[in-house]
Design an enzyme around this catalytic site. Structure first.
Site, PDB file in Angstrom:
ATOM      1  N   HIS A  40       0.832  -1.206   0.000  1.00 61.59           N
ATOM      2  CA  HIS A  40       0.000   0.000   0.000  1.00 61.59           C
ATOM      3  C   HIS A  40       0.868   1.259   0.000  1.00 61.59           C
ATOM      4  CE1 HIS A  40      -2.562   2.962   2.412  1.00 61.59           C
ATOM      5  NE2 HIS A  40      -2.988   2.980   1.171  1.00 61.59           N
ATOM      6  N   HIS A  65      -7.861   8.871  -2.706  1.00 61.37           N
ATOM      7  CA  HIS A  65      -8.233   7.548  -3.228  1.00 61.37           C
ATOM      8  C   HIS A  65      -9.376   7.614  -4.231  1.00 61.37           C
ATOM      9  CE1 HIS A  65      -6.202   6.532   0.585  1.00 61.37           C
ATOM     10  NE2 HIS A  65      -5.802   5.466  -0.077  1.00 61.37           N
ATOM     11  N   ARG A 137       0.966  21.099  -0.781  1.00 62.85           N
ATOM     12  CA  ARG A 137       0.996  19.636  -0.800  1.00 62.85           C
ATOM     13  C   ARG A 137       0.597  19.169   0.597  1.00 62.85           C
ATOM     14  NH1 ARG A 137      -0.027  14.699  -0.920  1.00 62.85           N
ATOM     15  NH2 ARG A 137       1.536  13.146  -1.506  1.00 62.85           N
ATOM     16  N   CYS A 184       8.444  19.626  -3.833  1.00 62.42           N
ATOM     17  CA  CYS A 184       7.841  18.323  -3.544  1.00 62.42           C
ATOM     18  C   CYS A 184       8.652  17.230  -4.258  1.00 62.42           C
ATOM     19  CB  CYS A 184       6.401  18.328  -4.052  1.00 62.42           C
ATOM     20  SG  CYS A 184       5.655  16.699  -4.050  1.00 62.42           S
ATOM     21  N   TYR A 320       8.527   7.769  -0.879  1.00 63.60           N
ATOM     22  CA  TYR A 320       9.627   8.692  -0.594  1.00 63.60           C
ATOM     23  C   TYR A 320      10.977   7.982  -0.589  1.00 63.60           C
ATOM     24  CZ  TYR A 320       5.844  11.868   0.140  1.00 63.60           C
ATOM     25  OH  TYR A 320       4.732  12.647  -0.067  1.00 63.60           O
TER      26      TYR A 320
END
Ligand code: HEM
Length: 431
Positions: A40, A65, A137, A184, A320
């Site tokens: 996930h 989502h 963000r 970002c 990340y």
């Protein structure tokens, strides 16, 4: 088609462990997500909160989502049945009702949570990005924090716990100013998507902005509140400094960056000479120059000196971490072993003319920006209009650690397309 088998919410609830299988329901569907939880993108811990339950209330908080992404499609591929007793009405008010009003010039990718970028047309107007069009963000609703009731807790290995109110922060430490660009980690993902579809927000190049932040140095707060300095950090085996946000996310940076006299890590309460606003992390946010945006934690509630890095998807999750282009899925990869993103690499883009525009003139002026993470400055920007055979060195318009550039190029009409794909050559210099 055969009708789906029907299950009740009670039967779904019996499946909430790896041994029995992990089921969830969404609207009137039942899904077996056992094999998916480890992959996930938002982390295993988060998705397990919904094990055996309806995910509808969770997705009302994490509305990315149900937006443009592929989560609904992905979930549908795991369907095993119909829910015999689907939830009738949405419970509770929308947690995003108190989000601030936003400037219409921003390019919105999502609203709940808000993810919006600075439009290219405004990018080169001024060196400092005006606050209303600063890129946004978020991962959650914007928390409403009364500055009078705000408390920042500083604690961790080898230190006693200290709590500071906003006035303490402003009065006990010297005010410092740092001009920096925050970017970002997903900036320009839409261009990667043109080569091969990735997951996440399809940013253009506007998921970065620049501001003059005012606040106090983190290293001075750590020294005074936690007694943490270069001298004792090894004895305590402190390796990371964790920032916990009042919106529920957390992230950390290496202690070397936090304590470095050249690190300029700031606990900011001002942005472009105005009090920091709610959207960008009021009353206090972290600013970590040169480091990926997600570590610049907004709505800061706690600072912890730690032996381990932060928990959670924004520090330890796949979104990340960096992978080789050959990695197509995560089978056999131990994600824990891959280091979390910190310093960002070099970045440069042509802003005008826009990609794909038809050029009517023989001589064109090309404008763009270049920036490098990790405290490295820009030395030179070169532009090519012939697929990299020849290069023109652009004029840099600003300081050394980031630059806007301009270059005169002669090109035949209509040729701008080929120029665009070939400019990316910048050099950067370690300071
Ligand atoms: C991110 C799928 C359940 C919390 C994502 C993303 C996908 C996904 C595809 C990446 C989205 C993007 O960045 O565009 C799914 C599926 C689920 C599920 C198929 C089926 C059960 C949940 C639940 C929660 C949750 C129940 C919360 C309790 C999150 C979070 C992120 C995320 C926090 C990261 C968002 C960010 O970085 O802003 N999920 N998810 N997910 N998901 Fe889920």
């Amino acid at each position: 088609a055969e009708p789906w088998p029907r299950y009740s919410s009670k039967e779904v609830a019996e499946h909430s462990s790896i041994e029995k299988g992990i089921w969830v329901s969404y609207k009137d569907g039942v899904y077996d997500i056992t094999k998916f939880v480890a992959n996930h993108p938002g982390g295993k811990d988060k998705i397990m909160l919904a094990a055996g339950k309806a995910i509808d209330p969770f997705w009302r908080i994490y509305q990315q989502h149900t937006g443009r992404g592929n989560a609904v499609e992905l979930l549908e591929s795991m369907r095993i049945g119909d829910l015999s007793d689907p939830p009738t009405a949405d419970c509770g008010s929308c947690p995003y009702n108190t989000d601030p009003e936003r400037h219409p010039a921003l390019i919105f990718h999502n609203n709940k949570p808000c993810n919006a970028e600075l439009p290219a047309e405004l990018m080169l107007d001024s060196w400092l990005t005006p606050n209303p069009v600063w890129f946004i963000r978020h991962h959650h609703p914007v928390p409403c924090i009364n500055p009078k009731q705000y408390r920042l807790c500083v604690d961790g290995v080898g230190t006693k716990k200290v709590t500071l109110c906003l006035e303490d922060i402003k009065s006990r430490f010297l005010k410092r100013e740092v001009v920096t660009t925050i970017q970002c980690g997903g900036n320009r993902r839409s261009e990667l998507d043109q080569i091969e579809k990735t997951s996440g927000i399809p940013w253009g190049f506007g998921a970065m902005s620049t501001a003059k932040f005012g606040g106090v140095y983190l290293r001075e707060v750590l020294q005074h509140c936690a007694g943490l300095s270069h001298e004792n950090v090894e004895a305590f085996e402190v390796k990371h400094v964790i920032f916990k946000s009042l919106d529920g996310m957390e992230a950390s940076i290496p202690v070397e960056k936090a304590l470095s006299p050249y690190g300029d890590v700031l606990l900011a309460y001002e942005m472009n000479d105005e009090p920091l606003n709610m959207e960008h992390g009021a009353p206090v946010r972290v600013v970590v120059p040169g480091v990926v945006g997600v570590r610049n934690v907004k709505w800061l509630g706690q600072i912890t000196a730690s032996r381990d890095e932060a928990e959670g998807p924004w520090q330890r999750g796949i979104a990340y971490k960096g992978f080789s282009p050959m990695v197509k899925d995560l089978k056999g990869i131990d994600i824990e072993k891959i280091p979390s993103m910190q310093d960002l690499p070099i970045q440069s883009a042509i802003v005008t003319p826009k990609a794909g525009s038809i050029v009517e003139l023989d001589d064109i002026e090309v404008r763009g920006f270049a920036w490098s993470g990790g405290g490295r400055g820009i030395v030179r920007v070169d532009v090519s209009i012939d697929e990299g055979n020849t290069w023109v060195t652009a004029d840099l318009l600003d300081g050394k650690d980031a630059a806007r550039f301009v270059s005169e190029c002669s090109c035949r009409r209509g040729h701008f397309w080929s120029l665009l794909v070939n400019i990316y050559h910048c050099l950067s210099e370690q300071m």
